[in-house]
Write a protein that holds these residues in place. Structure first.
Motif, PDB file in Angstrom:
ATOM      1  N   VAL A  53      29.084  24.226   4.820  1.00  0.00           N
ATOM      2  CA  VAL A  53      30.444  24.384   5.324  1.00  0.00           C
ATOM      3  C   VAL A  53      31.025  25.675   4.766  1.00  0.00           C
ATOM      4  N   PHE A  54      31.430  26.551   5.656  1.00  0.00           N
ATOM      5  CA  PHE A  54      32.053  27.818   5.268  1.00  0.00           C
ATOM      6  C   PHE A  54      33.560  27.608   5.312  1.00  0.00           C
ATOM      7  N   ASP A  55      34.181  27.423   4.138  1.00  0.00           N
ATOM      8  CA  ASP A  55      35.600  27.076   4.142  1.00  0.00           C
ATOM      9  C   ASP A  55      36.473  27.942   3.244  1.00  0.00           C
ATOM     10  N   HIS A  56      35.890  28.898   2.514  1.00  0.00           N
ATOM     11  CA  HIS A  56      36.676  29.778   1.644  1.00  0.00           C
ATOM     12  C   HIS A  56      36.216  31.229   1.786  1.00  0.00           C
ATOM     13  N   GLN A  57      37.180  32.135   1.686  1.00  0.00           N
ATOM     14  CA  GLN A  57      36.887  33.557   1.574  1.00  0.00           C
ATOM     15  C   GLN A  57      37.692  34.083   0.388  1.00  0.00           C
ATOM     16  N   LYS A  87      38.594  43.183   2.375  1.00  0.00           N
ATOM     17  CA  LYS A  87      37.629  43.160   3.474  1.00  0.00           C
ATOM     18  C   LYS A  87      37.996  44.200   4.531  1.00  0.00           C
ATOM     19  N   PRO A  88      37.014  44.725   5.247  1.00  0.00           N
ATOM     20  CA  PRO A  88      37.314  45.638   6.351  1.00  0.00           C
ATOM     21  C   PRO A  88      38.089  44.887   7.450  1.00  0.00           C
ATOM     22  N   GLN A  89      38.961  45.562   8.157  1.00  0.00           N
ATOM     23  CA  GLN A  89      39.768  44.926   9.199  1.00  0.00           C
ATOM     24  C   GLN A  89      38.912  44.339  10.323  1.00  0.00           C
ATOM     25  N   TYR A  90      37.770  44.935  10.607  1.00  0.00           N
ATOM     26  CA  TYR A  90      36.922  44.465  11.689  1.00  0.00           C
ATOM     27  C   TYR A  90      36.096  43.236  11.303  1.00  0.00           C
ATOM     28  N   TYR A  91      36.105  42.857  10.052  1.00  0.00           N
ATOM     29  CA  TYR A  91      35.312  41.748   9.544  1.00  0.00           C
ATOM     30  C   TYR A  91      36.084  40.456   9.753  1.00  0.00           C
ATOM     31  N   CYS A  92      35.599  39.575  10.632  1.00  0.00           N
ATOM     32  CA  CYS A  92      36.347  38.374  10.988  1.00  0.00           C
ATOM     33  C   CYS A  92      35.376  37.240  11.312  1.00  0.00           C
ATOM     34  N   PHE A  93      35.743  36.028  10.905  1.00  0.00           N
ATOM     35  CA  PHE A  93      34.925  34.857  11.194  1.00  0.00           C
ATOM     36  C   PHE A  93      35.639  33.970  12.207  1.00  0.00           C
ATOM     37  N   ALA A  94      34.893  33.191  12.960  1.00  0.00           N
ATOM     38  CA  ALA A  94      35.466  32.377  14.034  1.00  0.00           C
ATOM     39  C   ALA A  94      36.212  31.155  13.505  1.00  0.00           C
ATOM     40  N   GLU A 108      38.411  28.688  10.800  1.00  0.00           N
ATOM     41  CA  GLU A 108      39.519  28.791   9.848  1.00  0.00           C
ATOM     42  C   GLU A 108      38.977  28.590   8.434  1.00  0.00           C
ATOM     43  N   THR A 109      39.458  29.397   7.490  1.00  0.00           N
ATOM     44  CA  THR A 109      39.055  29.268   6.093  1.00  0.00           C
ATOM     45  C   THR A 109      40.278  29.390   5.197  1.00  0.00           C
ATOM     46  N   LYS A 110      40.127  28.937   3.973  1.00  0.00           N
ATOM     47  CA  LYS A 110      41.148  29.210   2.965  1.00  0.00           C
ATOM     48  C   LYS A 110      40.882  30.625   2.473  1.00  0.00           C
ATOM     49  N   ASN A 111      41.893  31.475   2.495  1.00  0.00           N
ATOM     50  CA  ASN A 111      41.729  32.881   2.128  1.00  0.00           C
ATOM     51  C   ASN A 111      42.447  33.176   0.823  1.00  0.00           C
ATOM     52  N   LEU A 112      41.747  33.779  -0.116  1.00  0.00           N
ATOM     53  CA  LEU A 112      42.325  34.155  -1.399  1.00  0.00           C
ATOM     54  C   LEU A 112      42.212  35.661  -1.599  1.00  0.00           C
ATOM     55  N   THR A 113      43.303  36.278  -2.018  1.00  0.00           N
ATOM     56  CA  THR A 113      43.263  37.698  -2.380  1.00  0.00           C
ATOM     57  C   THR A 113      42.604  37.826  -3.756  1.00  0.00           C
ATOM     58  N   GLY A 114      42.287  39.034  -4.165  1.00  0.00           N
ATOM     59  CA  GLY A 114      41.725  39.244  -5.490  1.00  0.00           C
ATOM     60  C   GLY A 114      42.649  38.730  -6.578  1.00  0.00           C
ATOM     61  N   ALA A 115      43.946  39.003  -6.454  1.00  0.00           N
ATOM     62  CA  ALA A 115      44.918  38.537  -7.454  1.00  0.00           C
ATOM     63  C   ALA A 115      44.952  37.012  -7.517  1.00  0.00           C
ATOM     64  N   GLU A 116      44.866  36.355  -6.366  1.00  0.00           N
ATOM     65  CA  GLU A 116      44.860  34.889  -6.336  1.00  0.00           C
ATOM     66  C   GLU A 116      43.600  34.319  -6.968  1.00  0.00           C
ATOM     67  N   VAL A 117      42.467  34.977  -6.742  1.00  0.00           N
ATOM     68  CA  VAL A 117      41.209  34.530  -7.355  1.00  0.00           C
ATOM     69  C   VAL A 117      41.318  34.594  -8.875  1.00  0.00           C
ATOM     70  N   PHE A 118      41.776  35.731  -9.388  1.00  0.00           N
ATOM     71  CA  PHE A 118      41.887  35.886 -10.840  1.00  0.00           C
ATOM     72  C   PHE A 118      42.903  34.922 -11.430  1.00  0.00           C
TER      73      PHE A 118
END
Length: 82
Positions: free
Chosen positions: A46-50, A56-63, A65-75
């Motif tokens: 299951v791909f559920d987090h990024q 990420k490059p603007q053209y990089y996109c998955f079909a 829905e995922t939970k998305n975390l910025t670098g600051a949120e990860v840290f």
């Protein structure tokens, strides 16, 4: 297999023969992150987090829905206080 202490809160596993990245482990909760390419089949995965979504490059996109975390949120979520 070799281990590299990449920070106070995480370590990386790699193959000592070829240098391939095998996993990233968070020490705080013993959670492992592994490249999907290590597995012969992706069935059942299951791909559920990024993470580091802000880098990420603007053209990089998955079909899906995922939970998305910025670098600051990860840290903020995983780094232990010094």
């Amino acid at each position: 297999m070799g281990l590299y202490q990449s920070s106070q809160w995480a370590e990386r596993g790699f193959c000592k023969q070829c240098g391939s990245h095998l996993f990233y482990r968070l020490k705080q909760n013993n959670q492992y992150f592994m490249p999907v390419g290590l597995f012969d089949s992706s069935e059942g995965l299951v791909f559920d987090h990024q993470v580091f979504i802000d880098e990420k490059p603007q053209y990089y996109c998955f079909a899906n829905e995922t939970k998305n975390l910025t670098g600051a949120e990860v840290f903020a979520q995983f780094a232990s206080p010094e």
